[in-house]
Design an enzyme around this catalytic site. Structure first.
Site, PDB file in Angstrom:
ATOM      1  N   HIS A 143      -2.586  47.190  49.561  1.00  0.00           N
ATOM      2  CA  HIS A 143      -3.104  45.880  49.199  1.00  0.00           C
ATOM      3  C   HIS A 143      -4.367  45.522  49.979  1.00  0.00           C
ATOM      4  CE1 HIS A 143       1.432  44.979  48.521  1.00  0.00           C
ATOM      5  NE2 HIS A 143       0.900  45.502  47.436  1.00  0.00           N
ATOM      6  N   LYS A 194      -6.443  42.201  60.135  1.00  0.00           N
ATOM      7  CA  LYS A 194      -5.005  42.040  60.367  1.00  0.00           C
ATOM      8  C   LYS A 194      -4.591  42.755  61.650  1.00  0.00           C
ATOM      9  CE  LYS A 194      -3.814  42.069  55.475  1.00  0.00           C
ATOM     10  NZ  LYS A 194      -3.215  42.851  54.400  1.00  0.00           N
ATOM     11  N   TYR A 209       2.493  40.067  60.628  1.00  0.00           N
ATOM     12  CA  TYR A 209       1.057  40.301  60.692  1.00  0.00           C
ATOM     13  C   TYR A 209       0.269  39.013  60.839  1.00  0.00           C
ATOM     14  CZ  TYR A 209       1.853  40.243  55.551  1.00  0.00           C
ATOM     15  OH  TYR A 209       2.271  39.959  54.279  1.00  0.00           O
ATOM     16  N   ASP A 268       2.873  47.060  42.318  1.00  0.00           N
ATOM     17  CA  ASP A 268       2.494  48.236  43.110  1.00  0.00           C
ATOM     18  C   ASP A 268       2.599  49.534  42.316  1.00  0.00           C
ATOM     19  OD1 ASP A 268       1.829  46.677  45.260  1.00  0.00           O
ATOM     20  OD2 ASP A 268       3.662  47.068  46.392  1.00  0.00           O
TER      21      ASP A 268
END
Length: 188
Positions: A69, A78, A138, A177
């Site tokens: 992603h 991140k 995250y 996905d």
């Protein structure tokens, strides 16, 4: 207290600039342990100097693969880590003009090893759950924009990620996905 060790990430003998594996100092004894998971000064000294605006946490059962992603117009830096269980975490370089464009780096993150993975803007990201259950955290430098999602096929042969998928366990992917394009289509 709280110093970190930072390692560069390599693919095919080349450093993927910007990607970093972070190992915090852990103080443990018979009672348990203590660690700083984030200290702005320590991260700045390691070259990770940005404002984080959102913290996320997800839980997944074993065999789940999330990714790959990214956000298109609102890319995010991140810092990811695992607080329960174990995952194989991957970042793919999508930076235009990068000498490592399309290359990936993978690392095992677990509650036990307490490693963190810094992923700069313009990388695709995903992970596969190795344990029976995992909780994944995250920090993000931009907010989540649901209409700005992008993704790549997790098993794109042009990227060639060597996912440690357990053949004895069902691979679990979201419908989205399963449908992402490969990197060649992303370039278009």
């Amino acid at each position: 207290m709280g110093k970190i060790t930072v390692s560069e990430c390599m693919c095919d003998g080349e450093v993927i600039e910007g990607l970093k594996v972070i190992e915090p100092q852990v103080f443990g004894d018979e009672r348990g342990y203590f660690t700083e998971t984030y200290n702005y000064r320590d991260f700045c000294e390691a070259g990770i100097d940005m404002e984080f605006v959102q913290d996320n946490q997800s839980a997944s059962k074993g065999g789940v693969l999330r990714g790959l992603h990214f956000q298109i117009r609102h890319p995010q830096d991140k810092i990811v880590r695992v607080v329960s269980g174990e995952v194989y975490d991957v970042a793919v370089d999508l930076r235009e003009g990068s000498k490592t464009y399309g290359k990936y780096f993978g690392v095992v993150l677990s509650a036990e090893n307490k490693k963190q993975f810094y992923i700069p803007k313009n990388f695709a990201h995903g992970f596969y759950v190795l344990s029976d259950y995992a909780e994944f955290c995250y920090k993000c430098s931009d907010f989540y924009h649901p209409n700005d999602e992008g993704g790549l096929m997790y098993n794109d042969p042009d990227i060639g990620i060597d996912w440690p998928i357990d053949p004895q366990r069902e691979l679990i992917l979201s419908p989205k996905d399963r449908e992402w394009p490969g990197i060649r289509d992303y370039k278009k």
